[in-house]
Design a protein around this motif. Structure first.
Motif, PDB file in Angstrom:
ATOM      1  N   THR A  70      -3.515  -1.447  -8.480  1.00 48.65           N
ATOM      2  CA  THR A  70      -4.857  -0.876  -8.397  1.00 48.65           C
ATOM      3  C   THR A  70      -4.785   0.502  -7.744  1.00 48.65           C
ATOM      4  O   THR A  70      -4.150   0.667  -6.700  1.00 48.65           O
ATOM      5  CB  THR A  70      -5.781  -1.786  -7.558  1.00 48.65           C
ATOM      6  N   THR A  71      -5.441   1.471  -8.368  1.00 57.37           N
ATOM      7  CA  THR A  71      -5.554   2.801  -7.764  1.00 57.37           C
ATOM      8  C   THR A  71      -6.806   2.823  -6.900  1.00 57.37           C
ATOM      9  O   THR A  71      -7.930   2.778  -7.406  1.00 57.37           O
ATOM     10  CB  THR A  71      -5.627   3.896  -8.842  1.00 57.37           C
ATOM     11  N   LYS A  72      -6.622   2.873  -5.589  1.00 56.48           N
ATOM     12  CA  LYS A  72      -7.740   2.854  -4.652  1.00 56.48           C
ATOM     13  C   LYS A  72      -8.358   4.239  -4.473  1.00 56.48           C
ATOM     14  O   LYS A  72      -9.540   4.364  -4.125  1.00 56.48           O
ATOM     15  CB  LYS A  72      -7.267   2.339  -3.284  1.00 56.48           C
ATOM     16  N   ALA A  73      -7.556   5.276  -4.674  1.00 55.64           N
ATOM     17  CA  ALA A  73      -8.046   6.654  -4.515  1.00 55.64           C
ATOM     18  C   ALA A  73      -7.180   7.572  -5.355  1.00 55.64           C
ATOM     19  O   ALA A  73      -6.003   7.299  -5.600  1.00 55.64           O
ATOM     20  CB  ALA A  73      -8.019   7.085  -3.054  1.00 55.64           C
ATOM     21  N   ASP A  74      -7.790   8.671  -5.813  1.00 56.93           N
ATOM     22  CA  ASP A  74      -7.059   9.705  -6.556  1.00 56.93           C
ATOM     23  C   ASP A  74      -7.700  11.033  -6.168  1.00 56.93           C
ATOM     24  O   ASP A  74      -8.717  11.435  -6.718  1.00 56.93           O
ATOM     25  CB  ASP A  74      -7.159   9.449  -8.059  1.00 56.93           C
ATOM     26  N   GLN A  75      -7.111  11.705  -5.191  1.00 53.51           N
ATOM     27  CA  GLN A  75      -7.701  12.946  -4.684  1.00 53.51           C
ATOM     28  C   GLN A  75      -6.631  13.861  -4.099  1.00 53.51           C
ATOM     29  O   GLN A  75      -5.598  13.398  -3.620  1.00 53.51           O
ATOM     30  CB  GLN A  75      -8.776  12.635  -3.632  1.00 53.51           C
ATOM     31  N   GLN A  76      -6.869  15.144  -4.171  1.00 52.82           N
ATOM     32  CA  GLN A  76      -5.986  16.175  -3.624  1.00 52.82           C
ATOM     33  C   GLN A  76      -4.541  16.030  -4.104  1.00 52.82           C
ATOM     34  O   GLN A  76      -3.592  16.335  -3.392  1.00 52.82           O
ATOM     35  CB  GLN A  76      -6.022  16.157  -2.087  1.00 52.82           C
ATOM     36  N   GLY A  77      -4.386  15.530  -5.338  1.00 54.86           N
ATOM     37  CA  GLY A  77      -3.060  15.412  -5.926  1.00 54.86           C
ATOM     38  C   GLY A  77      -2.323  14.134  -5.568  1.00 54.86           C
ATOM     39  O   GLY A  77      -1.154  13.971  -5.932  1.00 54.86           O
ATOM     40  N   PHE A  78      -2.987  13.225  -4.851  1.00 54.41           N
ATOM     41  CA  PHE A  78      -2.333  11.995  -4.414  1.00 54.41           C
ATOM     42  C   PHE A  78      -3.131  10.763  -4.860  1.00 54.41           C
ATOM     43  O   PHE A  78      -4.360  10.810  -4.964  1.00 54.41           O
ATOM     44  CB  PHE A  78      -2.194  11.968  -2.887  1.00 54.41           C
ATOM     45  N   LYS A  79      -2.402   9.677  -5.089  1.00 48.30           N
ATOM     46  CA  LYS A  79      -3.020   8.387  -5.390  1.00 48.30           C
ATOM     47  C   LYS A  79      -2.673   7.384  -4.295  1.00 48.30           C
ATOM     48  O   LYS A  79      -1.534   7.349  -3.814  1.00 48.30           O
ATOM     49  CB  LYS A  79      -2.507   7.847  -6.724  1.00 48.30           C
ATOM     50  N   VAL A  80      -3.656   6.581  -3.921  1.00 50.59           N
ATOM     51  CA  VAL A  80      -3.415   5.431  -3.054  1.00 50.59           C
ATOM     52  C   VAL A  80      -3.318   4.208  -3.954  1.00 50.59           C
ATOM     53  O   VAL A  80      -4.270   3.880  -4.679  1.00 50.59           O
ATOM     54  CB  VAL A  80      -4.543   5.249  -2.014  1.00 50.59           C
ATOM     55  N   LEU A  81      -2.161   3.562  -3.935  1.00 49.51           N
ATOM     56  CA  LEU A  81      -1.875   2.445  -4.835  1.00 49.51           C
ATOM     57  C   LEU A  81      -1.813   1.139  -4.041  1.00 49.51           C
ATOM     58  O   LEU A  81      -1.289   1.110  -2.925  1.00 49.51           O
ATOM     59  CB  LEU A  81      -0.544   2.674  -5.561  1.00 49.51           C
ATOM     60  N   PHE A  82      -2.329   0.073  -4.646  1.00 52.69           N
ATOM     61  CA  PHE A  82      -2.379  -1.230  -3.996  1.00 52.69           C
ATOM     62  C   PHE A  82      -1.932  -2.320  -4.961  1.00 52.69           C
ATOM     63  O   PHE A  82      -2.263  -2.294  -6.155  1.00 52.69           O
ATOM     64  CB  PHE A  82      -3.808  -1.538  -3.526  1.00 52.69           C
ATOM     65  N   ALA A  83      -1.164  -3.265  -4.434  1.00 49.76           N
ATOM     66  CA  ALA A  83      -0.796  -4.455  -5.198  1.00 49.76           C
ATOM     67  C   ALA A  83      -0.595  -5.596  -4.214  1.00 49.76           C
ATOM     68  O   ALA A  83      -0.326  -5.369  -3.027  1.00 49.76           O
ATOM     69  CB  ALA A  83       0.483  -4.215  -6.003  1.00 49.76           C
ATOM     70  N   ASN A  84      -0.737  -6.819  -4.688  1.00 51.01           N
ATOM     71  CA  ASN A  84      -0.427  -7.956  -3.824  1.00 51.01           C
ATOM     72  C   ASN A  84       0.213  -9.079  -4.632  1.00 51.01           C
ATOM     73  O   ASN A  84       0.095  -9.140  -5.851  1.00 51.01           O
ATOM     74  CB  ASN A  84      -1.668  -8.456  -3.064  1.00 51.01           C
ATOM     75  N   TRP A 138       0.854  -1.188   0.000  1.00 50.71           N
ATOM     76  CA  TRP A 138       0.000   0.000   0.000  1.00 50.71           C
ATOM     77  C   TRP A 138       0.887   1.233   0.000  1.00 50.71           C
ATOM     78  O   TRP A 138       1.705   1.400   0.901  1.00 50.71           O
ATOM     79  CB  TRP A 138      -0.901   0.034   1.243  1.00 50.71           C
ATOM     80  N   ILE A 139       0.717   2.085  -1.012  1.00 49.27           N
ATOM     81  CA  ILE A 139       1.547   3.299  -1.124  1.00 49.27           C
ATOM     82  C   ILE A 139       0.642   4.487  -1.431  1.00 49.27           C
ATOM     83  O   ILE A 139      -0.311   4.374  -2.215  1.00 49.27           O
ATOM     84  CB  ILE A 139       2.583   3.154  -2.262  1.00 49.27           C
TER      85      ILE A 139
END
Length: 345
Positions: free
Chosen positions: A322-336, A301-302
């Motif tokens: 997977t991009t879990k979120a894209d807001q306020q200039g930031f992305k939450v990235l997920f992989a497993n 998770w990054i």
């Protein structure tokens, strides 16, 4: 040799006896000092600590001053004004009145602003201005009593779905005064992180580690950072919130390569500064090699600025991102990693 070190060599005649070099550059300065100067080094950066260890130098890593005595100190200006205040206060507490403390830094690194921080402790003199750097001398006319490290921490509250956290952040630690936007974007997704053995890479003041502890007291959390002040802050944050210390292991690292193996998850708001310079090496290496430290089915998770190419780097290692979120200039990235069916049985 760095320009800052060259300026020190130019003013070499001012140095004598046992000289403590604080936040020194990783260059050839030591080998260019006169043989009658007994140099030691204080650093809170684990990469720099290992560099000087390899040189067989007398080097101390940590938030505290080395125990060994010194007659003078040379401070290479840190990025943080608050950290410089901490360094100066502690140096003056150890030196007699009339001792010299030298300050060296680049103009673009704020050396002229930093020189003003010397004034409460004595007489200041500009010794040199060359190569876009300056060197100042402080001759102390006072002494002070060192304060406990806890008194240097700033505190702020962070609301989480699991309750409020009080964050303790020491001088120089990332986002010392408030919750940074990237971590704020990531926090709501931490409840999705698998439980177990989790590394918080680039732990800073311990926001992520503390929340992971609140979410599940059975989590085993490895708080990893290159900065001794960050590691101490994370420990303080756990203590302030009465979180179980047996759950936490703080560890100084040079990068993700020093992380434990067989982790259930790695969570990170990765660092991208080395001093005043932008440096993406540590975070890019995290994206490329985190997989090696995860067990089968382990998660990465990054949170990162959306303009960075981390999704591509993660895909190349994990085959998906997977991009879990894209807001306020930031992305939450997920992989497993792919689960090993034999492990599940």
């Amino acid at each position: 040799m760095e320009p800052r070190s060259e300026v020190v060599i130019r003013q070499h005649d001012y140095l004598s006896g046992r000289v403590l070099l604080v936040n020194a550059p990783t260059d050839d300065l030591l080998s260019n000092l006169a043989h009658d100067i007994e140099a030691s080094i204080w650093t809170w950066n684990y990469n720099e600590f290992q560099y000087f260890q390899n040189l067989k130098a007398d080097v101390h890593f940590g938030t505290d001053l080395p125990e060994s005595d010194f007659d003078q100190a040379v401070i290479f200006v840190p990025k943080s004004k608050e950290l410089l205040n901490y360094i100066l206060h502690n140096l003056v507490s150890r030196l007699p009145v009339g001792a010299s403390i030298f300050l060296v830094g680049e103009k673009k690194g704020g050396v002229e602003r930093a020189a003003k921080q010397l004034q409460p402790y004595g007489q200041t003199t500009k010794l040199d201005s060359a190569r876009h750097c300056q060197m100042w001398q402080l001759t102390t006319n006072t002494t002070v009593t060192a304060k406990p490290l806890t008194q240097w921490a700033q505190h702020y509250n962070v609301a989480t779905p699991a309750g409020e956290l009080t964050i303790c952040a020491l001088p120089g630690v990332f986002s010392q005064n408030h919750l940074d936007i990237g971590t704020a974007v990531l926090l709501p997704y931490l409840k999705q992180v698998t439980s177990g053995k989790i590394a918080d890479f680039g732990c800073g003041a311990g926001v992520i580690s503390a929340y992971l502890s609140k979410l599940n007291p059975k989590n085993r959390i490895f708080a990893l950072d290159v900065d001794a002040f960050a590691l101490a802050s994370t420990q303080m944050t756990f203590e302030k919130n009465s979180l179980p210390l047996e759950q936490l292991e703080v560890k100084a690292v040079t990068g993700i390569e020093d992380a434990p193996l067989f982790l259930h998850a790695i969570v990170s708001n990765p660092p991208f500064h080395q001093g005043i310079q932008t440096d993406y090496n540590a975070s890019e290496t995290l994206c490329k090699t985190a997989r090696r430290h995860l067990k089968s089915g382990g998660e990465l998770w990054i949170v990162a600025n959306r303009f960075l190419n981390y999704p591509l780097l993660i895909e190349q290692s994990f085959s998906q991102c997977t991009t879990k979120a894209d807001q306020q200039g930031f992305k939450v990235l997920f992989a497993n990693t792919q689960k090993n069916l034999k492990e599940e049985r």
